[in-house]
Structures are given as C-alpha cells and as structure tokens.
Design a protein around this motif. Structure first.
Motif, short mmCIF file in Angstrom:
data_model
loop_
_atom_site.label_atom_id
_atom_site.label_comp_id
_atom_site.label_asym_id
_atom_site.label_seq_id
_atom_site.Cartn_x
_atom_site.Cartn_y
_atom_site.Cartn_z
N CYS A 108 6.62 7.75 -9.33
CA CYS A 108 7.06 6.34 -9.44
C CYS A 108 6.92 5.57 -8.13
CB CYS A 108 8.50 6.27 -9.94
SG CYS A 108 8.72 6.95 -11.58
N THR A 109 5.78 5.69 -7.50
CA THR A 109 5.50 4.99 -6.25
C THR A 109 4.39 3.98 -6.49
OG1 THR A 109 6.26 6.77 -4.82
CG2 THR A 109 4.60 5.32 -3.90
N VAL A 110 4.45 2.86 -5.77
CA VAL A 110 3.44 1.80 -5.88
C VAL A 110 2.72 1.65 -4.55
CG1 VAL A 110 3.10 -0.68 -6.17
CG2 VAL A 110 4.71 0.50 -7.61
N VAL A 111 1.39 1.59 -4.62
CA VAL A 111 0.57 1.25 -3.46
C VAL A 111 -0.14 -0.05 -3.85
CG1 VAL A 111 -1.28 1.95 -1.91
CG2 VAL A 111 0.25 3.68 -2.88
N THR A 112 0.21 -1.15 -3.20
CA THR A 112 -0.28 -2.46 -3.60
C THR A 112 -1.66 -2.77 -3.03
OG1 THR A 112 0.80 -3.55 -1.75
CG2 THR A 112 2.06 -3.38 -3.79
N CYS A 138 8.80 4.81 -3.93
CA CYS A 138 8.45 4.04 -2.73
C CYS A 138 7.62 2.82 -3.11
CB CYS A 138 7.66 4.90 -1.75
SG CYS A 138 8.63 6.23 -1.03
N PHE A 139 7.61 1.86 -2.21
CA PHE A 139 6.79 0.66 -2.36
C PHE A 139 6.02 0.47 -1.06
CE2 PHE A 139 6.06 -3.85 -1.71
CZ PHE A 139 5.51 -4.23 -2.92
N ILE A 140 4.69 0.48 -1.15
CA ILE A 140 3.84 0.24 0.02
C ILE A 140 3.27 -1.16 -0.15
CG2 ILE A 140 1.91 1.08 1.41
CD1 ILE A 140 4.21 3.11 1.07
N GLY A 141 3.68 -2.08 0.71
CA GLY A 141 3.37 -3.50 0.56
C GLY A 141 1.94 -3.89 0.88
N TYR A 142 1.62 -5.12 0.54
CA TYR A 142 0.28 -5.68 0.69
C TYR A 142 -0.19 -5.58 2.15
CZ TYR A 142 -3.61 -8.91 0.51
OH TYR A 142 -4.85 -9.46 0.59
N GLY A 143 -1.35 -5.01 2.35
CA GLY A 143 -1.95 -4.95 3.67
C GLY A 143 -1.34 -3.93 4.61
N ALA A 144 -0.40 -3.12 4.14
CA ALA A 144 0.21 -2.10 5.00
C ALA A 144 -0.81 -1.01 5.31
CB ALA A 144 1.44 -1.50 4.32
N VAL A 145 -0.68 -0.41 6.48
CA VAL A 145 -1.57 0.68 6.88
C VAL A 145 -0.70 1.90 7.19
CG1 VAL A 145 -3.27 1.46 8.57
CG2 VAL A 145 -3.24 -0.93 7.86
N VAL A 146 -1.01 3.01 6.54
CA VAL A 146 -0.32 4.27 6.80
C VAL A 146 -1.31 5.16 7.52
CG1 VAL A 146 0.88 6.24 5.80
CG2 VAL A 146 1.10 3.98 4.73
N LEU A 147 -0.99 5.51 8.76
CA LEU A 147 -1.90 6.27 9.61
C LEU A 147 -1.85 7.77 9.31
CD1 LEU A 147 -1.32 4.34 12.96
CD2 LEU A 147 -3.22 4.13 11.36
N VAL A 152 11.58 4.50 -0.05
CA VAL A 152 11.25 3.73 1.16
C VAL A 152 10.46 2.49 0.76
CG1 VAL A 152 9.88 3.73 3.29
CG2 VAL A 152 11.27 5.71 2.70
N ILE A 153 10.75 1.37 1.40
CA ILE A 153 9.99 0.14 1.23
C ILE A 153 9.25 -0.13 2.53
CG2 ILE A 153 10.12 -2.34 0.84
CD1 ILE A 153 12.69 -1.80 -0.80
N VAL A 154 7.93 -0.17 2.45
CA VAL A 154 7.09 -0.54 3.60
C VAL A 154 6.65 -1.97 3.34
CG1 VAL A 154 5.00 -0.03 4.89
CG2 VAL A 154 6.31 1.85 3.89
N THR A 155 7.06 -2.88 4.19
CA THR A 155 6.78 -4.30 3.95
C THR A 155 5.31 -4.62 4.22
OG1 THR A 155 7.39 -4.96 6.18
CG2 THR A 155 9.15 -4.95 4.52
N ALA A 156 4.91 -5.80 3.81
CA ALA A 156 3.52 -6.24 3.94
C ALA A 156 3.06 -6.23 5.39
CB ALA A 156 3.37 -7.64 3.36
N ASN A 157 1.81 -5.84 5.58
CA ASN A 157 1.14 -5.85 6.89
C ASN A 157 1.80 -4.98 7.95
OD1 ASN A 157 -1.02 -7.58 6.11
ND2 ASN A 157 0.44 -9.28 6.18
N VAL A 163 13.98 0.73 4.93
CA VAL A 163 12.98 -0.32 4.89
C VAL A 163 12.34 -0.35 6.27
CG1 VAL A 163 12.58 -2.80 4.64
CG2 VAL A 163 14.31 -1.69 3.25
N VAL A 164 10.99 -0.34 6.30
CA VAL A 164 10.29 -0.43 7.58
C VAL A 164 9.40 -1.66 7.57
CG1 VAL A 164 10.36 2.04 8.08
CG2 VAL A 164 8.42 1.11 6.85
N MET A 165 9.24 -2.25 8.74
CA MET A 165 8.36 -3.43 8.86
C MET A 165 7.86 -3.55 10.28
SD MET A 165 10.98 -6.71 8.97
CE MET A 165 10.96 -6.87 7.25
N GLY A 166 6.75 -4.26 10.41
CA GLY A 166 6.22 -4.60 11.72
C GLY A 166 5.02 -3.78 12.12
#
Length: 152
Positions: free
Chosen positions: A57-61, A85-94, A103-108, A120-123
């Motif tokens: 039940c995870t989303v990669v946008t 989890c939610f991986i937001g628009y334009g996010a990069v996972v290294l 976990v929510i990874v915000t956009a970009n 929640v992570v961002m930046g």
C-alpha cells in the motif's frame, strides 16, 4: 460525465495498475508488496532493478525517482521503502536508503539518509519535520482530520 469518470476509474484500476506492476515485477524483478501504486511518470532505476523493495500500500507519484546505482563510487545499493508510504512528486530517493513504514516524503525532496517510521520528511537534503504520524493505505494521513478507514 459521471459515467465517463467511473469508467475511467475502472479501466485504471483493472488494466493500467496491474499492467504497470506486471512490467516492474516480472520484466525487471523489482520487489513490490500488495496494492502498490507506481505512477507511469515515476522513474525507477533499471540499472539494478532487483535492488528496489517497496512495501504494501505504498504510492510512488509522477516525477519521483528511485535510484539504486552510484556510478561515481561504482556501487549498486538496495533501496527499501516500507508499507503505507507516500513518495511525492519529483522526490529523489538515493541509493542505499531505507524508508520506514508510514512515511510521507514531500514533493521535490532528496532523500539521502535512512528515514524512521511514522514521519514526514522534506527538503534538499530531506530532513524529518514531523514524527509519530499515522497513515493509512497509500500514505493517506489519518491523524489529522478524518481517521475513518480508507475505502478501496
């Protein structure tokens, strides 16, 4: 108009999502849990595809990128993303990153370090801005507002 929207939703759920999951699972050998939704605009690294592990039940946008290789250091490293989890628009996972459950990874955002569950992570670089959150399927936040179960 409502009939067209309903028909589009049915086609997307019955044909498009299973087709995308088949493509990533069977042709590339990526490890996906049940009910994973990967946008057709997401970029999953096909250099080391067996290194991508995504929980239930995870989303990669769209526009998100999940990388498993580092050519500068000549490494192929696994990426693990938990359930709900939610991986937001334009996010990069290294490469080499482990993202916990809910976990929510915000956009970009650019995720270069491991992320603890229920946060929640961002930046750029991504930093934890909230902890102890509650998410349902696909990273839908339940601790703010309506906590009723998600209808599938």
């Amino acid at each position: 108009m409502a009939l067209l929207a309903t028909l589009r939703t049915i086609v997307h759920r019955k044909l498009v999502l299973p087709g995308v999951n088949f493509y990533y699972r069977r042709l590339y050998g990526m490890d996906f849990g049940t009910d994973v939704r990967v946008s057709m605009g997401a970029r999953l690294d096909k250099t080391f595809p067996k290194g991508i592990h995504i929980g239930d039940c995870t989303v990669v946008t769209s526009g998100a990128a999940i990388l498993t290789h580092d050519f500068v250091n000549r490494q192929h490293r696994e990426v693990r993303i938990g359930s709900n989890c939610f991986i937001g628009y334009g996010a990069v996972v290294l490469p080499g990153v482990t993202i916990g459950d809910s976990v929510i990874v915000t956009a970009n955002s650019v995720v270069g370090r491991d992320v603890p569950s229920n946060s929640v992570v961002m930046g750029n670089p991504a930093r934890v801005v909230e902890q102890n959150i509650v998410t349902g399927p696909w990273g839908i936040r339940l601790d703010k507002g309506d906590a009723s179960p998600i209808r599938r």
